[in-house]
Design an enzyme around this catalytic site. Sequence first.
Site, PDB file in Angstrom:
ATOM      1  N   ARG A 466       1.267  -0.744  -0.163  1.00 51.90           N
ATOM      2  CA  ARG A 466      -0.387   0.084   0.502  1.00 51.90           C
ATOM      3  C   ARG A 466       0.788   1.249   0.123  1.00 51.90           C
ATOM      4  NH1 ARG A 466      -3.784   0.239   4.742  1.00 51.90           N
ATOM      5  NH2 ARG A 466      -2.229   0.160   5.954  1.00 51.90           N
ATOM      6  N   SER A 530       8.354  -5.065   6.042  1.00 55.29           N
ATOM      7  CA  SER A 530       8.331  -6.178   6.973  1.00 55.29           C
ATOM      8  C   SER A 530       9.738  -7.249   7.292  1.00 55.29           C
ATOM      9  CB  SER A 530       6.407  -6.489   6.959  1.00 55.29           C
ATOM     10  OG  SER A 530       6.212  -5.507   7.609  1.00 55.29           O
ATOM     11  N   ASP A 584       6.113  -4.418  10.655  1.00 53.61           N
ATOM     12  CA  ASP A 584       4.894  -4.359  10.996  1.00 53.61           C
ATOM     13  C   ASP A 584       4.708  -4.138  12.207  1.00 53.61           C
ATOM     14  OD1 ASP A 584       5.625  -7.003  11.475  1.00 53.61           O
ATOM     15  OD2 ASP A 584       4.052  -7.935  10.056  1.00 53.61           O
TER      16      ASP A 584
END
Length: 845
Positions: A466, A530, A584
């Site tokens: 994203r 991540s 994350d």
Amino acid sequence: MLAPSLLANYCSELHDDQAHKVDQHLQHFQLSDEVLVDVALKFRQEMDRGLCRDTNPTAAVKMLPTFVRSTPDGTEQGEFLALDLGGSNFRVLLVKVKGNGEQKVEMENQIYEIPEQIMRGNGTELFDHIVDCLANFVEKMGIKEKKLPLGFTFSFPCQQTKLDESVLLSWTKSFHASGVEGKDVVGLLRKAIKKRGDFDIDILAVINDTVGTMMTCGYDDQHCEIGLIVGTGTNACYMEQMRNIELLDGDEGRMCVNTEWGAFGDDGALEHLRTDIDREIDAGSLNPGKQLIWCASRLHLPFRSINFRCNPSHRKFLSDFHIACVFAFWIKTEKVQLIFTKHLSPFPRFSRRLHKMVRRLVPDCDVRFLQSQVGSGKGAAMVTAVAYRLAAQHAERQRILDTLRLSRAQLLEVKNRMSEEMVRGLTKQTHEQASVKMLPTYVRSTPDGTEHGDYLALDLGGSSFRVLLVKVRSGKRCNVDMHHKIYSIPQETMQGTGEELFNHIVDCIADFLEYMGMKGASLPLGFTFSFPCDQSRLDQGILLKWTKGFKASGCEGQDVVTLLKDAVRRRQEFDLNFVAVVNDTVGTMMTCGYEDPKCEVGLIVGTGTNVCYMEEMQNIELVEGEDGRMCVNIEWGAFGDSGELDDYCTQFDHTVDECSNNPGKQRYEKMISGMYLGEIVRNVLIDFTAKGLLFRGKLSPRLKTRGIFETKFLSQIEKDRLAMRQVRSILQHLGLTKSTCEDSVLVKEVCSVVARRAAQLCGAGLAAVVEKMRQNRNLNQLSVTVGVDGTLYKTHPHFASIMQETLQDLAPQCQVTFHKSEDGSGKGAALITAVACRVKSGGQH
């Protein structure tokens, strides 16, 4: 004296007149389909009332639980005794059951008489006589020295509390032995055996003849789930879902219910159908006003002396009542495959009419009938054989599942070992050897509400990522507005070169800026990356190794921020102010920390698992400085890689580890996270099947496929009140088309055990984290919030509660609140950037 011809004419006229009167009477016995459906619906209502705890006491149909939990599956084997008591003669049987594909039953039996004075004497004499006959039989068979399992068919009204415990409610069939009503008949039988003292048996089950009939026929055809008796009396039993039997605790699996349907109508429900003949027979019976269906089965008696056309019509009346009740079964169970009957002997065509009418009234149901040829004695032996099989299988399953269960002492040891590894990871001298790396993130503060501005965020952790625009507003109405767009990364890009990968990412950022009307803008950017990284400052992350299917060359050992900057420079369209790179876990903590200032721990439990928390700077020997705190990325998935979890790893864990992409690594993660739990369950199911404990020993090819049992199935299967047929639909998806309800119950138990262990291990690890924070701060009681993200935590119905219970138990001096992250780690990256900008501008509090 009349002449023979006149006498013949007189008899003929009398015969015709009598026949006309009989035909008038028999018109009352004609029941239409509409009436039958109405009777069936009323019977269904009584069944529901009998199953309900509140209405059972007043229900005419008592729906008595039998504690028979399974029908035969063909794997039963061994020698069993059966005692069949229901009249003045009783049978003792030796039943030899052969399994393993042979599926053969051999029986030897002997009939014994019960003298009338014993039937009407006292209970002690009755059971002494039964035991004497039993002793005679076992001696005759040469099995006196064997302690064989025994099933007891006791065909009198009883209330069962267990499979091997049945309290006699009242004697019937001319029995009046004193001191037995209100007592457990199995207990009386055991007492008599013990008093005799020269042999012993293991009484496993007590049943009535209806259940015996179902089990007898069920051995020959495994679709048999209903037992029907139509003889001197009438009754039926069937396999009911446990969730519908409110009289008992538990909602999984099935149990055979004895309907005692002979009493249907005792409350007046059939009054509009009763004729004068019904009332006359009822009034002359031993129990007027009771067992009205049973009285109906006695209606043939007044007509025995009339040798003309009454029988067919009366047969129709009798079969119609049974059709209505069978129709109610169909309404109740939705699908009936087999019904087994004992025929009403005076009317040989009764059964044919019953079969025909049932099939006509329930055309959507494959109803078949199988007549029991050997009575309920064999059924008692089969109930015993099934109970014996279930007990042995249950013991073996529990022995295996016990390896996946953790005691409190073991969980406390996991907590202590995690605490030790955390200290080793923070200490410069032992950091390299520690399985838990305790990586500094250079995030020095959580949000305090004064953050303000517009920020870009990039959230990369899988095959899609994203790009976000996050607008943070402070003041009285501090809030965060987000706009984002999701982009995919083609497989060839994930496994191509690093330059191609980061070029693609920058192309997507450019597209997003144009989409938002911000082409050429330069904003502070937070990068959620991540993958395992080593950081020496907030805006730098050295990729240690790719995971999650990424293999882009030229990236491992490189600073991912530099790789991204180089790609931006190559495009020459815009510039970015790189402020922070985080994983994350940290992003989750920061997202939740904006809404709850007490949030100082971030937890991910999804495809993988990890934790971060705010550690005192003085304890982080890898970073200079003593003041304040810094967020530490524990990377706890690798806990156990140095053998810390060897005591608790099962054969299934070892198999999953050996078949993984990184054998010997991420041991803790492989016992907790969604990527692996389904595989653990699949390996348990394979082991159970290979040992004949599941799916009747027949393994489907699909179940042999790695990854076929997805972790999402654990969440679906464990949802409260999930109907077993839905579990079976999941098993059918796995190619297990012939799985039974009992298989579904066991699969659910395996999923429960595996998920529970995962949640407990996670709770034990988290207890080590919060306890360390409490001790760091020298507090008697710590109050802290944990920000949580991850599909396993969010979607599994019990994971969160079990984890929290474990945490509370192992860290009682820590009051922990859990806050679910709803916006993902991308928002967290932007907030870290906002906090960093605030701190840099001198606004740290």
